[in-house]
Design an enzyme around this catalytic site. Structure first.
Site, PDB file in Angstrom:
ATOM      1  N   ASP A  17      15.008 -20.741 -14.682  1.00  0.00           N
ATOM      2  CA  ASP A  17      15.230 -19.668 -13.422  1.00  0.00           C
ATOM      3  C   ASP A  17      14.325 -19.830 -12.163  1.00  0.00           C
ATOM      4  O   ASP A  17      13.558 -20.738 -12.449  1.00  0.00           O
ATOM      5  CB  ASP A  17      15.046 -18.333 -14.007  1.00  0.00           C
ATOM      6  N   ASP A  19      13.472 -17.531  -8.645  1.00  0.00           N
ATOM      7  CA  ASP A  19      12.855 -16.248  -8.134  1.00  0.00           C
ATOM      8  C   ASP A  19      12.036 -15.770  -9.187  1.00  0.00           C
ATOM      9  O   ASP A  19      12.622 -15.132 -10.167  1.00  0.00           O
ATOM     10  CB  ASP A  19      14.066 -15.637  -7.363  1.00  0.00           C
TER      11      ASP A  19
HETATM   12  O1  LIG Z   1      15.934 -15.252 -10.367  1.00  0.00           O
HETATM   13  P1  LIG Z   1      16.705 -16.225  -9.496  1.00  0.00           P
HETATM   14  O2  LIG Z   1      16.364 -17.490  -9.521  1.00  0.00           O
HETATM   15  O3  LIG Z   1      18.106 -16.297 -10.230  1.00  0.00           O
HETATM   16  O4  LIG Z   1      17.264 -15.601  -8.275  1.00  0.00           O
HETATM   17  C1  LIG Z   1      17.846 -14.441  -8.024  1.00  0.00           C
HETATM   18  C2  LIG Z   1      17.710 -13.723  -6.720  1.00  0.00           C
HETATM   19  O5  LIG Z   1      17.686 -14.623  -5.501  1.00  0.00           O
HETATM   20  C3  LIG Z   1      16.465 -12.939  -6.670  1.00  0.00           C
HETATM   21  O6  LIG Z   1      16.555 -11.992  -7.379  1.00  0.00           O
HETATM   22 MG   LIG Z   2      14.463 -14.627 -11.586  1.00  0.00          MG
END
Ligand SMILES: O=P(O)(O)OC[C@H](O)CO
Ligand SMILES: [Mg+2]
Length: 268
Positions: A17, A19
Site C-alpha cells: 500500500d 498512503d
Molecule cells: O492507502 P492508499 O495508498 O491505498 O491510498 C488511499 C488514499 O489515497 C488515502 O487514504
Molecule cells: Mg494506506
C-alpha cells in the site's frame, strides 16, 4: 488474529500500500478534513478516518459528507474540489514512513518482485512521490485508484487482483504474496483478493476456483492471502483482527518470519 502459522514461509512477491504505509500522507488528509469540518462546527475523529482511508477519492468523499451529515450543504464532488488546493501543497512535502526505504531497498536488492497498490489517483501519486523517485523506481509496477481495471476501491479486491496479475508470469499464487497495509479497507481488499484470485475463464481455472472455495469452507478462513498491517496507533485495535501480523512500524518487520531474505544490517 488470523495468522495461519506454518504457511508463512513461502512468500515470493510483495505488494505495498502507499498512503500511511510507505508515505506519511494520511496526516495530510486528516489535517485538511479537520479544517473543512470545522467550518461546519463539527470535529473529525478516528472512527470516520477508519472508514475513509484506503478508498478512492470519490468513495472516501461520499463517506465523509454522509457520515458527518453535511451532505445537504456540501456534495462529495464539492468536498473534493475544496480540499484539492490544500492537499496539492501538502503532498509536495511528503516524507517516507520509518523503515520504508530500508525495506524496499532490501527486497529489491534480493530480487524479490515488489509493487504498489494504492487507492490514490495518478496526479496525487506524482505529487506524493516526486521527492522519492529512486525508491519508487524499484517497484515492478504501480496500480492506482484511477486504473481502468480498478472498478471499485478497497475493500473491493480489484486493485490487488490487478497488482498480482501484472507481476512477470502473473497472476502470482496468492499464498506467495505478502501485502503490507495500514487501512482496514486495505487489509479486507487483500483478503478478498486472496479468495477471488482465480480468473474464471477456463475450465482449469474453474476447477482451481472450486478447490479454493472448498478450502475456504473447510478451513473457515475467509481468505488465503497474507497481510501485514502497520496501523496508526489511533486506529481502534478491533481493526487489527483481520491481519496476519500487526506491527507498530515497518522498522519492526522481520523478513525471516515470512521466508524472505534476512536483513544484513541492524540500522534503519
Ligand atoms: O492507502 P492508499 O495508498 O491505498 O491510498 C488511499 C488514499 O489515497 C488515502 O487514504
Ligand atoms: Mg494506506
Amino acid at each position: 488474529m488470523a495468522n495461519p502459522s506454518g504457511t508463512r514461509g513461502s512468500i515470493t512477491h510483495v505488494i505495498f500500500d502507499m498512503d500511511g504505509l510507505l508515505l506519511d500522507t494520511e496526516k495530510f488528509y486528516t489535517e485538511v478534513q479537520e479544517i473543512i469540518l470545522a467550518r461546519y462546527n463539527k470535529t473529525f475523529d478516528w472512527s470516520l478516518k477508519a472508514k475513509m482511508m484506503g478508498k478512492k477519492a470519490i468513495e472516501a468523499a461520499r463517506v465523509f459528507v454522509e457520515e458527518t451529515g453535511i451532505n445537504d450543504l456540501l456534495t462529495a464532488e464539492e468536498f473534493l474540489v475544496e480540499r484539492e488546493k490544500m492537499l496539492q501543497n501538502l503532498f509536495q512535502t511528503t516524507e517516507l514512513m520509518p523503515g520504508a526505504s530500508r525495506l524496499i531497498r532490501h527486497l529489491h536488492a534480493n530480487g524479490i518482485p515488489i509493487c504498489v497498490a494504492s487507492g490514490s489517483h495518478r496526479h496525487h501519486f506524482e505529487l506524493k512521490t516526486q521527492r522519492h523517485g529512486e525508491v519508487f523506481s524499484m517497484m515492478h509496477h504501480v496500480v492506482l485508484g484511477d486504473d481502468p481495471e480498478v472498478k471499485q476501491g478497497k475493500p473491493s479486491p480489484d486493485i490487488f487482483l490487478a497488482a498480482a496479475k501484472r507481476f512477470e508470469g502473473g497472476p502470482v499464487d496468492p499464498h506467495k504474496i505478502l501485502v503490507f497495509e495500514d487501512a482496514p479497507s486495505g487489509v479486507a481488499a487483500a483478503k478478498n483478493a486472496g479468495m477471488l484470485q482465480f480468473d474464471k475463464q477456463t475450465a482449469e481455472d474453474l476447477v482451481a476456483c472450486a478447490f479454493a472455495v472448498a478450502e475456504v469452507l473447510v478451513s473457515s478462513v475467509s481468505c488465503c492471502r497474507f497481510a501485514v498491517m502497520v496501523p496508526d496507533p489511533r486506529l481502534e485495535s478491533s481493526f487489527h483482527e483481520a491481519a496476519d501480523q500487526v506491527l507498530s512500524s515497518l522498522l519492526d518487520f522481520n523478513p525471516s518470519d515470512w521466508g524472505l531474505p534476512p536483513f544484513q544490517d541492524v540500522s534503519s
